[in-house]
Write an enzyme that holds these catalytic residues in place. Structure first.
Site, PDB file in Angstrom:
ATOM      1  N   HIS A  71     -42.657  10.215  18.669  1.00  0.00           N
ATOM      2  CA  HIS A  71     -41.757  11.373  18.717  1.00  0.00           C
ATOM      3  C   HIS A  71     -40.880  11.317  19.978  1.00  0.00           C
ATOM      4  CE1 HIS A  71     -41.022  15.880  18.120  1.00  0.00           C
ATOM      5  NE2 HIS A  71     -40.578  15.656  19.356  1.00  0.00           N
ATOM      6  N   GLU A  72     -41.522  11.029  21.120  1.00  0.00           N
ATOM      7  CA  GLU A  72     -40.762  10.990  22.389  1.00  0.00           C
ATOM      8  C   GLU A  72     -39.826   9.788  22.422  1.00  0.00           C
ATOM      9  OE1 GLU A  72     -40.777  13.645  23.907  1.00  0.00           O
ATOM     10  OE2 GLU A  72     -42.573  14.416  22.924  1.00  0.00           O
ATOM     11  N   CYS A 110     -41.223  20.617  18.068  1.00  0.00           N
ATOM     12  CA  CYS A 110     -40.427  20.053  19.164  1.00  0.00           C
ATOM     13  C   CYS A 110     -39.876  21.193  20.006  1.00  0.00           C
ATOM     14  CB  CYS A 110     -39.290  19.219  18.589  1.00  0.00           C
ATOM     15  SG  CYS A 110     -38.249  18.455  19.840  1.00  0.00           S
ATOM     16  N   LEU A 111     -39.931  21.036  21.335  1.00  0.00           N
ATOM     17  CA  LEU A 111     -39.422  22.086  22.232  1.00  0.00           C
ATOM     18  C   LEU A 111     -37.921  22.309  22.029  1.00  0.00           C
ATOM     19  CD1 LEU A 111     -41.310  21.223  25.557  1.00  0.00           C
ATOM     20  CD2 LEU A 111     -41.975  22.804  23.740  1.00  0.00           C
ATOM     21  N   GLY A 127     -45.454  16.652  24.858  1.00  0.00           N
ATOM     22  CA  GLY A 127     -44.602  15.578  25.331  1.00  0.00           C
ATOM     23  C   GLY A 127     -43.225  16.131  25.579  1.00  0.00           C
ATOM     24  N   GLN A 171     -34.055  15.762  26.628  1.00  0.00           N
ATOM     25  CA  GLN A 171     -34.280  17.181  26.300  1.00  0.00           C
ATOM     26  C   GLN A 171     -33.963  18.097  27.478  1.00  0.00           C
ATOM     27  OE1 GLN A 171     -38.429  16.418  24.559  1.00  0.00           O
ATOM     28  NE2 GLN A 171     -37.692  18.183  23.398  1.00  0.00           N
ATOM     29  N   HIS A 215     -36.636  10.563  20.796  1.00  0.00           N
ATOM     30  CA  HIS A 215     -35.701  11.338  21.627  1.00  0.00           C
ATOM     31  C   HIS A 215     -34.849  10.401  22.490  1.00  0.00           C
ATOM     32  CE1 HIS A 215     -36.581  15.516  20.869  1.00  0.00           C
ATOM     33  NE2 HIS A 215     -37.881  15.395  21.116  1.00  0.00           N
TER      34      HIS A 215
HETATM   35 NI    NI Z   1     -39.400  16.784  20.717  1.00  0.00          NI
END
Ligand code: NI
Length: 180
Positions: free
Chosen positions: A143-144, A101-102, A48, A53, A147
């Site tokens: 999670h998304e 997480c990226l 995701g 981000q 963000h």
């Molecule tokens: Ni993330």
């Protein structure tokens, strides 16, 4: 086009994202951004990714799981664009499981999430969608969604005792022996 991913510490990750107008969704510029967002998620093997981000403070996220080397055991999730998503918990129960997480590269931690949620959003075509998600799918969506509120998974951990580098995750925590 692959976009640059903001890492923890960048203020872009801590802003609350603005809602997207339906008029904007149909514009060529926005549609091309959606393509770039998905391409960036694929490039970094994310399951995701959210617009903040990649330094765009709008309520947009992409989700997809299809044989992901970072999450080899994750069930398949078809590609999905969520615009202005709203979540409702469908159970009081929260489950603990691993997330990465990226924007927090190289780390994993165990995070409590609702077991299932109802999601209301616009899709990439600007149509209103409503569906239920459970398990890993529900986890990725939560999670998304975080963000979009300026939160990262670390904020949700009950404590930081399971915060783990990837090598140590594989060595000490990933009981099946798969690489994350
Ligand atoms: Ni993330």
């Amino acid at each position: 086009m692959i976009l640059k991913v903001a890492r923890l510490g960048h203020p872009a990750l801590r802003r609350k994202a603005s809602p997207v107008s339906r008029k904007l969704i149909s514009s060529a510029g926005f549609q091309s951004f959606l393509k770039d967002l998905v391409e960036t998620m694929h490039e970094y093997d994310g399951v995701g990714i959210a617009a903040p981000q990649v330094h765009l403070s709008l309520q947009v996220a992409a989700v997809e799981v299809n044989r992901n080397p970072r999450y080899p055991k994750a069930p398949r999730i078809p590609r999905l664009i969520l615009i202005n998503p709203r979540l409702k918990a469908l159970s009081r129960e929260k489950v603990l499981d691993w997330e990465g997480c990226l924007s927090v590269p190289g780390l994993r931690g165990r995070v409590p999430r609702w077991r299932s949620v109802e999601v209301q959003a616009y899709n990439a075509q600007g149509r209103a969608v409503r569906f239920r998600a459970g398990g890993f799918f529900a986890r990725v969506i939560q999670h998304e969604w975080d963000h979009l509120q300026g939160r990262v998974y670390l904020d949700r951990m009950r404590d930081l005792k399971t915060l783990t580098h990837l090598e140590e995750y594989v060595r000490y925590w990933n009981v099946s022996g798969h690489a994350p």
